[in-house]
Design a protein around this motif. Structure first.
Motif, PDB file in Angstrom:
ATOM      1  N   ASP A  46      33.882  37.255  43.913  1.00 48.57           N
ATOM      2  CA  ASP A  46      35.305  37.540  43.913  1.00 48.57           C
ATOM      3  C   ASP A  46      35.559  38.983  43.429  1.00 48.57           C
ATOM      4  O   ASP A  46      35.121  39.336  42.318  1.00 48.57           O
ATOM      5  N   ARG A  65      35.675  41.514  46.358  1.00 50.96           N
ATOM      6  CA  ARG A  65      35.141  42.313  47.468  1.00 50.96           C
ATOM      7  C   ARG A  65      33.826  41.776  47.986  1.00 50.96           C
ATOM      8  O   ARG A  65      33.460  41.999  49.146  1.00 50.96           O
ATOM      9  N   GLU A  96      31.437  38.711  30.386  1.00 51.43           N
ATOM     10  CA  GLU A  96      32.172  39.929  30.008  1.00 51.43           C
ATOM     11  C   GLU A  96      31.892  40.995  31.055  1.00 51.43           C
ATOM     12  O   GLU A  96      30.816  41.011  31.655  1.00 51.43           O
ATOM     13  N   LEU A  97      32.861  41.895  31.271  1.00 54.63           N
ATOM     14  CA  LEU A  97      32.590  43.055  32.104  1.00 54.63           C
ATOM     15  C   LEU A  97      33.151  44.308  31.455  1.00 54.63           C
ATOM     16  O   LEU A  97      33.530  44.259  30.278  1.00 54.63           O
ATOM     17  N   GLU A  98      33.100  45.449  32.192  1.00 58.11           N
ATOM     18  CA  GLU A  98      33.411  46.757  31.586  1.00 58.11           C
ATOM     19  C   GLU A  98      34.812  46.784  30.993  1.00 58.11           C
ATOM     20  O   GLU A  98      35.070  47.468  30.010  1.00 58.11           O
ATOM     21  N   TYR A  99      35.738  46.054  31.610  1.00 53.88           N
ATOM     22  CA  TYR A  99      37.129  46.132  31.177  1.00 53.88           C
ATOM     23  C   TYR A  99      37.746  44.765  30.939  1.00 53.88           C
ATOM     24  O   TYR A  99      38.904  44.545  31.270  1.00 53.88           O
ATOM     25  N   LYS A 143      36.899  33.666  40.834  1.00 56.17           N
ATOM     26  CA  LYS A 143      37.410  33.751  39.469  1.00 56.17           C
ATOM     27  C   LYS A 143      38.043  32.403  39.101  1.00 56.17           C
ATOM     28  O   LYS A 143      38.615  31.722  39.966  1.00 56.17           O
ATOM     29  N   ASP A 164      27.609  41.518  46.260  1.00 55.78           N
ATOM     30  CA  ASP A 164      28.820  42.030  45.623  1.00 55.78           C
ATOM     31  C   ASP A 164      28.922  43.523  45.888  1.00 55.78           C
ATOM     32  O   ASP A 164      27.957  44.147  46.343  1.00 55.78           O
ATOM     33  N   ASP A 165      30.072  44.103  45.563  1.00 56.14           N
ATOM     34  CA  ASP A 165      30.231  45.534  45.831  1.00 56.14           C
ATOM     35  C   ASP A 165      29.591  46.385  44.739  1.00 56.14           C
ATOM     36  O   ASP A 165      28.905  47.363  45.039  1.00 56.14           O
ATOM     37  N   VAL A 166      29.809  46.025  43.469  1.00 60.45           N
ATOM     38  CA  VAL A 166      29.411  46.916  42.364  1.00 60.45           C
ATOM     39  C   VAL A 166      28.636  46.156  41.288  1.00 60.45           C
ATOM     40  O   VAL A 166      28.997  45.027  40.922  1.00 60.45           O
ATOM     41  N   LEU A 167      27.590  46.803  40.789  1.00 56.47           N
ATOM     42  CA  LEU A 167      26.890  46.357  39.574  1.00 56.47           C
ATOM     43  C   LEU A 167      27.246  47.357  38.477  1.00 56.47           C
ATOM     44  O   LEU A 167      26.949  48.542  38.601  1.00 56.47           O
ATOM     45  N   ALA A 168      27.902  46.895  37.438  1.00 52.23           N
ATOM     46  CA  ALA A 168      28.270  47.784  36.326  1.00 52.23           C
ATOM     47  C   ALA A 168      27.564  47.303  35.064  1.00 52.23           C
ATOM     48  O   ALA A 168      26.427  47.690  34.799  1.00 52.23           O
ATOM     49  N   THR A 169      28.180  46.426  34.284  1.00 52.65           N
ATOM     50  CA  THR A 169      27.481  45.871  33.111  1.00 52.65           C
ATOM     51  C   THR A 169      26.493  44.777  33.517  1.00 52.65           C
ATOM     52  O   THR A 169      25.667  44.358  32.703  1.00 52.65           O
ATOM     53  N   GLY A 170      26.640  44.281  34.727  1.00 54.81           N
ATOM     54  CA  GLY A 170      25.780  43.175  35.176  1.00 54.81           C
ATOM     55  C   GLY A 170      26.304  41.807  34.782  1.00 54.81           C
ATOM     56  O   GLY A 170      25.711  40.787  35.144  1.00 54.81           O
ATOM     57  N   GLY A 171      27.428  41.780  34.064  1.00 60.48           N
ATOM     58  CA  GLY A 171      27.956  40.493  33.611  1.00 60.48           C
ATOM     59  C   GLY A 171      28.300  39.559  34.769  1.00 60.48           C
ATOM     60  O   GLY A 171      28.007  38.360  34.719  1.00 60.48           O
ATOM     61  N   THR A 172      28.897  40.112  35.810  1.00 60.54           N
ATOM     62  CA  THR A 172      29.324  39.287  36.937  1.00 60.54           C
ATOM     63  C   THR A 172      28.122  38.727  37.697  1.00 60.54           C
ATOM     64  O   THR A 172      28.065  37.518  37.989  1.00 60.54           O
TER      65      THR A 172
HETATM   66  O1  LIG Z   1      28.732  44.405  36.544  1.00 61.25           O
HETATM   67  P1  LIG Z   1      30.081  44.022  35.998  1.00 61.25           P
HETATM   68  O2  LIG Z   1      30.422  44.777  34.760  1.00 61.25           O
HETATM   69  O3  LIG Z   1      30.209  42.570  35.826  1.00 61.25           O
HETATM   70  O4  LIG Z   1      31.181  44.503  37.049  1.00 61.25           O
HETATM   71  C1  LIG Z   1      31.072  44.316  38.422  1.00 61.25           C
HETATM   72  C2  LIG Z   1      32.232  43.535  38.953  1.00 61.25           C
HETATM   73  O5  LIG Z   1      33.464  44.184  38.642  1.00 61.25           O
HETATM   74  C3  LIG Z   1      34.255  44.287  39.823  1.00 61.25           C
HETATM   75  O6  LIG Z   1      35.047  43.161  40.030  1.00 61.25           O
HETATM   76  P2  LIG Z   1      36.254  42.750  39.083  1.00 61.25           P
HETATM   77  O7  LIG Z   1      35.781  41.788  38.044  1.00 61.25           O
HETATM   78  O8  LIG Z   1      36.980  43.950  38.623  1.00 61.25           O
HETATM   79  O9  LIG Z   1      37.140  41.853  40.028  1.00 61.25           O
HETATM   80  P3  LIG Z   1      38.048  42.087  41.285  1.00 61.25           P
HETATM   81  O10 LIG Z   1      37.118  41.913  42.447  1.00 61.25           O
HETATM   82  O11 LIG Z   1      39.035  40.986  41.165  1.00 61.25           O
HETATM   83  O12 LIG Z   1      38.645  43.458  41.240  1.00 61.25           O
HETATM   84  C4  LIG Z   1      33.233  44.370  40.928  1.00 61.25           C
HETATM   85  O13 LIG Z   1      33.799  43.993  42.180  1.00 61.25           O
HETATM   86  C5  LIG Z   1      32.139  43.440  40.467  1.00 61.25           C
HETATM   87  O14 LIG Z   1      32.355  42.101  40.879  1.00 61.25           O
END
Ligand SMILES: O=P(O)(O)OC[C@H]1O[C@H](OP(=O)(O)OP(=O)(O)O)[C@H](O)[C@@H]1O
Ligand SMILES: Nc1ncnc2[nH]cnc12
Length: 194
Positions: free
Chosen positions: A82, A84, A119-122, A105, A144-152
């Motif tokens: 969820d 993207r 948990e994630l970045e924000y 979500k 998924d589109d992005v790997l940031a903290t990896g929490g998702t």
């Molecule tokens: O590696 P992480 O720190 O977990 O972040 C990565 C996630 O953050 C963004 O989604 P977001 O939770 O913002 O949700 P959205 O798709 O509803 O914008 C992104 O699309 C990833 O799913």
């Protein structure tokens, strides 16, 4: 103009860097399409917006084909995260004659087979799955589109295992450096880094 001093600059990373020239060109084009948005959704966050890549037919196809290529023939379904990730998973499933499993979500699915908080970045969130994921031995590719903290992505892996299915592999379009996401999901494929 982008360069080393640009916090939003996106570069193609291995293994895509070893590709044939036309595919590499399509991916280089995709790299230039990312939109870095400072201070979204919170001050200090540089949000990597993949939307322009998804809107470009050649870039979208190149990206999705490269995300699934290493896992060809080794998955039964594609899980999209969820929100993207849903778009990537739909395209990938159509290309591979598999189905889509949306990991949503919390609070969006009418019937759930599992729930994992993270948990994630924000902020913090939770992922839930429909009962269609709860098939013992089902091999699931996670996109998924992005790997940031990896929490998702880590939560998605936990959810899939808790439902009795198996993670066949994971791929993201872009990895955000400096947030240690790679430590949590070291096996994940990332086509780009920023
Ligand atoms: O590696 P992480 O720190 O977990 O972040 C990565 C996630 O953050 C963004 O989604 P977001 O939770 O913002 O949700 P959205 O798709 O509803 O914008 C992104 O699309 C990833 O799913
Ligand atoms: N910097 C970022 N860009 C896009 N998605 C994100 N998820 C967490 N951090 C992110």
């Amino acid at each position: 103009m982008t360069g080393p001093a640009d916090p939003g600059a996106v570069r193609l990373t291995a293994p895509a860097a070893a590709l044939p020239a036309p595919r590499r060109a399509a991916l280089e084009r995709a790299a230039a399409l990312f939109r870095a948005v400072p201070d979204f959704p919170a001050p200090g966050v540089v949000f990597q917006d993949v939307t322009p890549v998804l809107a470009d037919p050649a870039a979208l196809r190149a990206v999705v084909e490269e995300m699934i290529a290493p896992y060809a023939g080794r998955f039964d379904a594609v899980a999209g995260l969820d929100a993207r990730g849903f778009l990537l998973a739909g395209f990938a499933a159509a290309l591979t004659d598999t189905g889509v499993l949306p990991l949503r979500k919390a609070g969006k699915l009418p019937v759930t087979a599992g729930h994992v908080a993270y948990e994630l970045e924000y902020g913090s969130a939770a992922l839930e799955a429909s009962p269609e994921l709860a098939v013992p031995g089902l091999r699931v590719l996670v996109l998924d589109d992005v790997l940031a903290t990896g929490g998702t992505l880590a939560a998605a892996h936990e959810l899939i295992a808790a439902c009795g299915a198996e993670v066949a592999g994971s791929a993201v379009v872009l990895e955000v450096a400096g947030l240690d996401g790679r430590d949590r999901v070291p096996e994940a494929l990332a086509l780009f880094a920023a």
